[in-house]
Design an enzyme around this catalytic site. Structure first.
Site, mmCIF file in Angstrom:
data_model
loop_
_atom_site.group_PDB
_atom_site.id
_atom_site.type_symbol
_atom_site.label_atom_id
_atom_site.label_comp_id
_atom_site.label_asym_id
_atom_site.label_seq_id
_atom_site.Cartn_x
_atom_site.Cartn_y
_atom_site.Cartn_z
ATOM 1 N N ASP A 49 2.703 -2.326 -1.799
ATOM 2 C CA ASP A 49 2.738 -2.006 -0.363
ATOM 3 C C ASP A 49 2.033 -0.725 0.011
ATOM 4 O OD1 ASP A 49 4.207 -3.989 0.868
ATOM 5 O OD2 ASP A 49 6.128 -3.121 0.278
HETATM 6 C C1 GLC Z 1 9.044 -2.957 -2.740
HETATM 7 C C2 GLC Z 1 8.838 -4.117 -1.796
HETATM 8 C C3 GLC Z 1 7.914 -5.147 -2.391
HETATM 9 C C4 GLC Z 1 6.658 -4.507 -2.918
HETATM 10 C C5 GLC Z 1 6.977 -3.374 -3.870
HETATM 11 C C6 GLC Z 1 5.756 -2.627 -4.338
HETATM 12 O O1 GLC Z 1 9.837 -3.335 -3.816
HETATM 13 O O2 GLC Z 1 10.053 -4.757 -1.471
HETATM 14 O O3 GLC Z 1 7.586 -6.104 -1.414
HETATM 15 O O4 GLC Z 1 5.896 -5.493 -3.549
HETATM 16 O O5 GLC Z 1 7.832 -2.461 -3.235
HETATM 17 O O6 GLC Z 1 5.169 -1.900 -3.323
#
Ligand code: GLC
Length: 790
Positions: free
Chosen positions: A470
């Site tokens: 993210d």
């Molecule tokens: C968090 C989010 C997930 C994402 C991860 C890495 O766990 O819930 O959707 O893939 O972070 O950023």
């Protein structure tokens, strides 16, 4: 530093906490379906119905001082001495003579002993109900006759949790309650919407007084630790009309020496006030509550019995047989919506998260997974990409622009079909966001097609706002929208390969060839553009420069593209070994595998929010537990069982129980991250419960390390374990049959199966064919040198 706070009682399937002041609240989730109640080891927490934002029943103060308020509180007051305490330690935090919390599957029991009074509160959400029962058992263990008052207390949330904590000119004027026959009704918004309310009742004892306006119970300047009503020994029978609705009862209990009494409270959600008295009455005696508790235990035992193991390692047995499966169902239910670290406001059912959550749960209840996949696919755009999440109440989507979301749909659908054998699902009609429909097969085709047609300068999929990570926001600074994701390219290869298999078993040979071609050409592209010499780069930024390269000072190597290079089959044997060796050398630690190294020391706008975090936290160099199992899976593909198992054990919650003081979060569930080596609190866990780590770790251990893996035609048995293991046993339900699988490892190899015998008959290869006869089958697997990978 005290390191041990509790232990696993596997016979009762409970984790037992022996002191209340755990480093962080250690919580449990009650409610297997639409009613959710989070409860900590000192009875903090809140409840909601279906949607943590729109239908919040109890108010909880996130980031509060002191930590973990409010909750489901019970005060016990001695009428003679005037002393009072909490049956659950919080909120009075009295110096209890004894304390114990047992978190079980779907229930929590907290017991205490104070001034000669023993108490035990059982909290549970009975199956199929939208309510929670609190059963308080009191026993006089002193030699004197005792006169006690029990005061209950909850604080209602005004339903919309965001408005509840922001818009006071409004919400301090909408609160309403009423009272009848021991039941407090919380009616805020009922006048407008008229179809839902909450209630809090004492179901088996006479209520001497009650309050439903907060200031009358706590006092204007009172607190939950010392409510005015408890100090004075009497509530004011207040009704809320505006201000802050709460629920509090006073029940007087006289106890002769050794005498025991039970007081039962029921807190629930209802859509018709007239239904409430009947519902409350159901729980008017302890036998009924015990019966419901029994049913709940049976329900959970049955669900988690679909996969069980007996290995040489107790931590593995504890996690796989009980807690990991329990967490998988919880994450399946609530995605990332509400935990002690997710406030239940911003995030509904995440598209990528929910798809991944099905992977660790699909062996338990396939019907629920199918429905979830349909709900998710219904928020897909006709172009093939998808909303980032949807609201659980309305099922309407929101957010767009991530490059990976839609591809997870292929992996979840394939895993559902492998488990259930329901290949026809591919040809069921499922709507898009517009309401137009197509077959599920076409949904998947469009998902692949979206990534194939949205590529950047290196011929790799555009990253958009971000991919699985993210925080890797490579386009927001320059805004050219040229940045590309190597991870999504690898996911695309994995998805196309799966599609090729799905096409083949559906008789679509031409499609199958097409997807094999897509996988091949994307693999070539990746190998041409993204190999850095000893590992794969992670992405290309908006200026077309590599991210995750040995040429940069920070963020040289990222975990995701090494593990996915192997999982997707993009890397040939030499590159696969080389990149996973780099992971071992540069990212692996005793607390797990870090997501990248070295962590970024400064903010880099061109990389986005990954560099907002200080070194060693979150996506900036923490041990992110979600991609750790990808490294384990990659190691099993390479046949390196010792590495895979080492990675598995490093983040295994039960194995971290002995360092609970450092780990801090619950030792019975996975957390999102553990601080990395660049952080001073290296090894400290954070953000427990709702994380993809639950599901993926279950997949890694059950399907890849122990190696019993559903496939379209049956169960593959392909273990990859530490060499020193003599063997292990797995019991697995698969398409209605129970398979008892015994694996022996006489040659002490990591990988390689030399023979498989099903019900006494040798089968060629290592696929146990799906029997579909609803019977028991006994399988013997011998691992051996003959079949070791080169
Ligand atoms: C968090 C989010 C997930 C994402 C991860 C890495 O766990 O819930 O959707 O893939 O972070 O950023």
């Amino acid at each position: 530093m005290k390191t041990q706070y509790g232990f696993f009682d596997n016979d009762s399937k409970e984790y037992v906490i022996k002191r209340p002041d755990t480093p962080l609240p250690w919580i449990n989730y009650l409610g297997a379906d639409e009613y959710c109640a989070m409860i900590s080891n000192t009875a903090g927490g809140y409840s909601f119905y279906k949607d943590a934002r729109e239908r919040r029943i109890l108010r909880y103060r996130y980031n509060n001082v002191p930590m973990d308020r409010g909750g489901r509180y019970l005060y016990i007051k001695d009428s003679k001495s005037k002393d009072f305490w909490s049956a659950t330690w919080q909120p009075t935090m009295s110096d209890l003579d004894e304390y114990e919390c047992r978190h079980g599957l779907g229930y929590t029991k907290i017991s205490a002993e104070y001034s000669g009074i023993s108490s035990e509160v059982t909290y549970l959400v009975p199956l199929g109900e939208n309510l929670e029962v609190w059963m308080l058992k009191l026993k006089n263990s002193s030699k004197k006759k005792r006169e006690l008052s029990v005061f209950s207390f909850v604080e209602f949330c005004l339903w919309d949790a965001l408005n509840d904590m922001t818009d006071y000119q409004y919400n301090l004027n909408i609160g309403e309650t009423s009272y009848e026959d021991g039941t407090i009704y919380h009616l805020s918004r009922f006048r407008v919407e008229g179809n839902y309310l909450a209630y809090f009742a004492c179901s088996n004892s006479k209520v001497s007084s009650f309050d439903s306006q907060r200031r009358d119970f706590l006092g204007n300047y009172g607190s939950m630790s010392a409510p005015e009503a408890v100090i004075k020994g009497k509530c004011k029978n207040s009704i809320a009309c505006g201000w802050s609705p709460v629920g509090a009862h006073q029940v007087k209990v006289k106890l002769a020496p050794k005498e025991e009494k039970t007081v039962i409270f029921v807190l629930g959600y209802a859509e018709k006030p007239s239904d409430v008295p009947k519902t409350v009455k159901k729980y008017k005696d302890a036998e009924k509550v015990e019966e419901e508790l029994g049913k709940l235990k049976e329900f959970w035992s049955k669900n988690i019995s679909k996969y069980s193991v007996e290995t040489e390692d107790d931590d593995v047995n504890t996690m796989v047989n009980i807690w990991n499966q329990y967490q998988c169902r919880t994450t399946f239910n609530w995605s990332r919506s509400a935990s002690y670290y997710e406030a239940g406001i911003g995030r509904g059912m995440g598209f990528r998260d929910s798809n991944q959550d099905t992977l660790g749960f699909v062996h338990q209840i396939q019907g629920k997974v199918k429905q979830r996949i349909i709900d998710l696919a219904s928020t897909q755009f006709e172009e093939g990409d998808a909303y980032h999440q949807y609201s659980p109440l309305t099922k309407k989507g929101n957010g767009r622009g991530y490059s990976d979301d839609h591809l997870w749909l292929i992996l979840s659908t394939a895993s559902y079909i492998k488990e259930s054998g329901d290949i026809d699902f591919l040809f069921e009609e499922v709507p898009y966001d517009t309401g137009n429909k197509s077959t599920m097969y076409e949904h998947l085709e469009r998902a692949i097609n979206y990534s194939v047609t949205h590529v950047g300068p290196h011929g790799l999929p555009l990253i958009g706002f971000a991919d699985w990570n993210d925080c890797l926001n490579l386009t927001i600074d320059k805004g050219k929208n040229k940045a590309e994701s190597v991870m999504v390219a690898m996911m695309l290869v994995a998805a196309a390969r799966e599609m090729a298999r799905l096409a083949e078993i559906s008789g679509k040979t031409a499609d199958s060839t097409k997807y094999v071609e897509i996988a091949k050409s994307m693999s070539e592209q990746i190998n041409k553009e993204a190999w850095d010499g000893a590992w794969y780069v992670r992405a290309f930024d908006d200026d077309e420069k590599p991210v995750g390269t040995s040429k940069s000072k920070e963020g040289q190597i990222y975990l995701e593209t090494q593990a996915w290079a192997v999982m997707s089959g993009v890397a040939d044997d030499a590159r696969a070994k080389k990149c996973m060796d780099s992971v071992k050398k540069m990212l692996a630690t005793e607390h797990g595998v870090m997501i990248l190294q070295p962590s970024y020391d400064k903010f880099h706008p061109e990389l986005g929010s990954i560099t907002v975090y200080p070194p060693g936290l979150k996506e900036n160099g923490a041990i992110f537990c979600h991609p750790n199992p990808w490294a384990m899976i990659a190691e099993t593909i390479l046949g390196r069982g010792d590495n895979a198992f080492k990675y598995y054990k490093a983040i295994l919650p039960a194995a971290r129980n002995k360092i609970a003081g450092l780990h801090k979060v619950e030792p019975y569930v996975y957390c999102q991250m553990i601080a990395g080596a660049d952080h001073k609190d290296f090894g400290e866990g954070k953000n427990s419960w709702l994380t993809g780590s639950g599901s993926w770790n279950f997949v890694a251990i059950s399907q890849w390390i122990l190696g019993v893996r559903p496939d379209y035609k049956g169960l593959i048995v392909d273990p990859c374990v530490p060499k020193e293991w003599d063997g292990f046993e797995v019991k697995r339900t698969f398409r209605g049959c129970d398979y008892y699988i015994t694996v022996r490892n006489p040659d002490h190899v990591s990988k390689g199966v030399s023979s498989v015998t099903v019900d006494g008959v040798k089968v060629g290869g290592n696929l146990i064919p799906a029997m579909n006869d609803k019977k028991e089958h006994h399988v013997e697997v011998i691992m051996g040198k003959n079949s070791q990978p080169k």
